[in-house]
Design a protein around this motif. Structure first.
Motif, PDB file in Angstrom:
ATOM      1  N   THR A 252       0.702  -1.354  -0.108  1.00 36.41           N
ATOM      2  CA  THR A 252      -0.151   0.095   0.747  1.00 36.41           C
ATOM      3  C   THR A 252       0.849   1.700   0.539  1.00 36.41           C
ATOM      4  O   THR A 252       0.186   2.334  -0.267  1.00 36.41           O
ATOM      5  CB  THR A 252      -0.883   0.199   0.960  1.00 36.41           C
ATOM      6  N   ASP A 253       2.433   1.336   0.633  1.00 38.95           N
ATOM      7  CA  ASP A 253       2.517   2.456   0.484  1.00 38.95           C
ATOM      8  C   ASP A 253       3.969   2.143  -0.820  1.00 38.95           C
ATOM      9  O   ASP A 253       4.647   3.094  -0.622  1.00 38.95           O
ATOM     10  CB  ASP A 253       4.213   2.235   1.557  1.00 38.95           C
ATOM     11  N   GLY A 254       3.098   1.745  -1.904  1.00 38.35           N
ATOM     12  CA  GLY A 254       4.064   1.613  -2.932  1.00 38.35           C
ATOM     13  C   GLY A 254       5.587   1.074  -2.737  1.00 38.35           C
ATOM     14  O   GLY A 254       6.687   0.850  -3.955  1.00 38.35           O
ATOM     15  N   ARG A 255       5.866   0.103  -1.943  1.00 44.62           N
ATOM     16  CA  ARG A 255       7.522   0.125  -1.654  1.00 44.62           C
ATOM     17  C   ARG A 255       7.019  -1.742  -1.811  1.00 44.62           C
ATOM     18  O   ARG A 255       6.461  -2.483  -2.558  1.00 44.62           O
ATOM     19  CB  ARG A 255       7.956  -0.659  -0.439  1.00 44.62           C
ATOM     20  N   VAL A 256       8.774  -2.864  -3.012  1.00 46.86           N
ATOM     21  CA  VAL A 256       8.514  -3.704  -3.429  1.00 46.86           C
ATOM     22  C   VAL A 256       8.273  -4.789  -1.973  1.00 46.86           C
ATOM     23  O   VAL A 256       8.545  -4.570  -1.354  1.00 46.86           O
ATOM     24  CB  VAL A 256       9.861  -4.039  -4.220  1.00 46.86           C
ATOM     25  N   ALA A 257       6.809  -5.791  -2.520  1.00 48.85           N
ATOM     26  CA  ALA A 257       6.628  -6.915  -1.624  1.00 48.85           C
ATOM     27  C   ALA A 257       7.604  -7.964  -2.294  1.00 48.85           C
ATOM     28  O   ALA A 257       7.340  -8.654  -1.493  1.00 48.85           O
ATOM     29  CB  ALA A 257       5.584  -6.574  -0.971  1.00 48.85           C
ATOM     30  N   GLY A 258       7.502  -7.765  -2.919  1.00 49.94           N
ATOM     31  CA  GLY A 258       7.726  -9.003  -3.430  1.00 49.94           C
ATOM     32  C   GLY A 258       7.561  -9.106  -5.003  1.00 49.94           C
ATOM     33  O   GLY A 258       7.770  -8.403  -5.493  1.00 49.94           O
ATOM     34  N   VAL A 259       8.301 -10.342  -5.428  1.00 48.83           N
ATOM     35  CA  VAL A 259       7.940 -10.513  -7.337  1.00 48.83           C
ATOM     36  C   VAL A 259       7.458 -11.469  -7.654  1.00 48.83           C
ATOM     37  O   VAL A 259       7.122 -12.569  -7.354  1.00 48.83           O
ATOM     38  CB  VAL A 259       9.098 -10.385  -8.040  1.00 48.83           C
ATOM     39  N   LEU A 260       6.007 -11.152  -8.930  1.00 49.06           N
ATOM     40  CA  LEU A 260       5.243 -12.079  -9.571  1.00 49.06           C
ATOM     41  C   LEU A 260       5.829 -12.746 -11.009  1.00 49.06           C
ATOM     42  O   LEU A 260       5.832 -11.511 -11.338  1.00 49.06           O
ATOM     43  CB  LEU A 260       3.704 -11.652  -9.847  1.00 49.06           C
ATOM     44  N   SER A 261       5.575 -13.760 -11.136  1.00 48.41           N
ATOM     45  CA  SER A 261       6.479 -14.073 -12.318  1.00 48.41           C
ATOM     46  C   SER A 261       5.333 -15.195 -13.034  1.00 48.41           C
ATOM     47  O   SER A 261       5.388 -15.257 -12.490  1.00 48.41           O
ATOM     48  CB  SER A 261       8.239 -15.124 -12.321  1.00 48.41           C
ATOM     49  N   ARG A 262       5.820 -15.273 -14.890  1.00 48.44           N
ATOM     50  CA  ARG A 262       4.856 -15.962 -15.549  1.00 48.44           C
ATOM     51  C   ARG A 262       4.973 -17.679 -15.028  1.00 48.44           C
ATOM     52  O   ARG A 262       3.942 -18.355 -15.141  1.00 48.44           O
ATOM     53  CB  ARG A 262       5.288 -15.393 -17.202  1.00 48.44           C
ATOM     54  N   SER A 263       5.720 -18.152 -14.829  1.00 48.67           N
ATOM     55  CA  SER A 263       6.177 -19.237 -14.515  1.00 48.67           C
ATOM     56  C   SER A 263       5.237 -19.045 -12.591  1.00 48.67           C
ATOM     57  O   SER A 263       4.173 -20.703 -12.802  1.00 48.67           O
ATOM     58  CB  SER A 263       7.176 -19.685 -14.039  1.00 48.67           C
ATOM     59  N   ASP A 264       5.404 -18.863 -11.787  1.00 43.33           N
ATOM     60  CA  ASP A 264       4.013 -18.798 -10.830  1.00 43.33           C
ATOM     61  C   ASP A 264       2.812 -18.687 -11.428  1.00 43.33           C
ATOM     62  O   ASP A 264       2.210 -19.623 -11.048  1.00 43.33           O
ATOM     63  CB  ASP A 264       4.496 -17.280 -10.141  1.00 43.33           C
ATOM     64  N   LEU A 265       2.420 -17.775 -12.660  1.00 45.40           N
ATOM     65  CA  LEU A 265       0.988 -17.971 -13.204  1.00 45.40           C
ATOM     66  C   LEU A 265       0.557 -19.345 -13.950  1.00 45.40           C
ATOM     67  O   LEU A 265      -0.158 -19.811 -13.702  1.00 45.40           O
ATOM     68  CB  LEU A 265       0.602 -16.985 -13.725  1.00 45.40           C
ATOM     69  N   ILE A 266       1.585 -20.135 -14.018  1.00 49.02           N
ATOM     70  CA  ILE A 266       1.739 -21.386 -15.017  1.00 49.02           C
ATOM     71  C   ILE A 266       1.103 -22.562 -14.004  1.00 49.02           C
ATOM     72  O   ILE A 266       0.204 -23.143 -14.571  1.00 49.02           O
ATOM     73  CB  ILE A 266       2.622 -21.569 -16.051  1.00 49.02           C
ATOM     74  N   GLN A 267       1.755 -22.209 -12.527  1.00 50.70           N
ATOM     75  CA  GLN A 267       1.819 -23.102 -12.293  1.00 50.70           C
ATOM     76  C   GLN A 267       0.290 -23.373 -11.453  1.00 50.70           C
ATOM     77  O   GLN A 267      -0.379 -24.730 -11.428  1.00 50.70           O
ATOM     78  CB  GLN A 267       2.757 -23.050  -9.784  1.00 50.70           C
ATOM     79  N   LEU A 268      -0.538 -21.843 -11.581  1.00 52.52           N
ATOM     80  CA  LEU A 268      -1.540 -22.430 -10.621  1.00 52.52           C
ATOM     81  C   LEU A 268      -2.435 -23.232 -12.271  1.00 52.52           C
ATOM     82  O   LEU A 268      -3.740 -23.691 -11.576  1.00 52.52           O
ATOM     83  CB  LEU A 268      -2.280 -20.409 -10.965  1.00 52.52           C
TER      84      LEU A 268
END
Length: 198
Positions: free
Chosen positions: A105-121
């Motif tokens: 919510t403060d606009g700070r980096v909390a993580g990274v989402l990659s295409r491979s993360d989505l594919i797992q789903l």
């Protein structure tokens, strides 16, 4: 369960670089942590760009002396923690990127989402999808008799057949099934059992 949020799937990140980080240091981090890109942040921790392996391989006149600021793809296309995975996937597709820094919510980096993360789903087994629809969606959430509805799942494609007691349930069943992890599409052939109304 509903739609997964970005926060559920992302890799929480401790690895970020500053604008002045050198080419060699960025390359070392990518190799050491076995990652394909790293967010570049400003003094406040807000993402200003992303340096990927592809950025490092691009020929540049400055060579090894280049900094993250010169290497990065900018501005950073980001996702928010509370976004649904579907929304993040659409943003990736629209911008042609393989990963998104995720900001809080403060606009700070909390993580990274990659295409491979989505594919797992979407690699979730069909039997697990079918089970969740029958037990969670139909029985627990909608309190429908599972015997009245047949659920077939093949490669994430859900086909519903049978009857529901009230017509207003037809769009609800379809919407809730769409929210189950791993569902690619829902083909609803449900009809309304209005015999008890006449």
């Amino acid at each position: 369960m509903g739609h997964r949020s970005v926060a559920d799937l992302m890799t929480p990140t401790a690895i970020t670089v500053r604008r002045a980080t050198t080419f060699k240091e960025v390359a070392r981090l990518l190799k050491e942590f076995d990652i394909t890109a790293v967010p570049v942040i400003d003094e406040a921790g807000h993402p200003v760009g992303v340096v990927s392996e592809a950025d490092l391989l691009r020929p540049r006149p400055t060579g090894g002396a280049a900094t993250a600021e010169q290497l990065m793809t900018s501005p950073a296309v980001t996702a928010r923690l509370e976004w649904s995975v579907v929304r993040a996937a659409r943003v990736m597709q629209r911008h042609g990127v393989k990963r998104l820094p995720v900001v809080d919510t403060d606009g700070r980096v909390a993580g990274v989402l990659s295409r491979s993360d989505l594919i797992q789903l979407f690699l979730r087994p069909d039997h697990a999808i079918r089970e969740e629809i029958l037990e969670d969606v139909l029985t627990r959430t909608l309190t429908l008799a599972p015997s009245a509805i047949t659920v077939d799942v093949e490669d994430g494609l859900v086909t519903l057949s049978g009857t529901v007691p009230r017509p207003e349930l037809l769009p609800v069943v379809k919407r809730l099934c769409h929210g189950v992890d791993g569902v690619v599409t829902v083909d609803s052939r449900l009809t309304c059992d209005s015999a008890d109304r006449t």
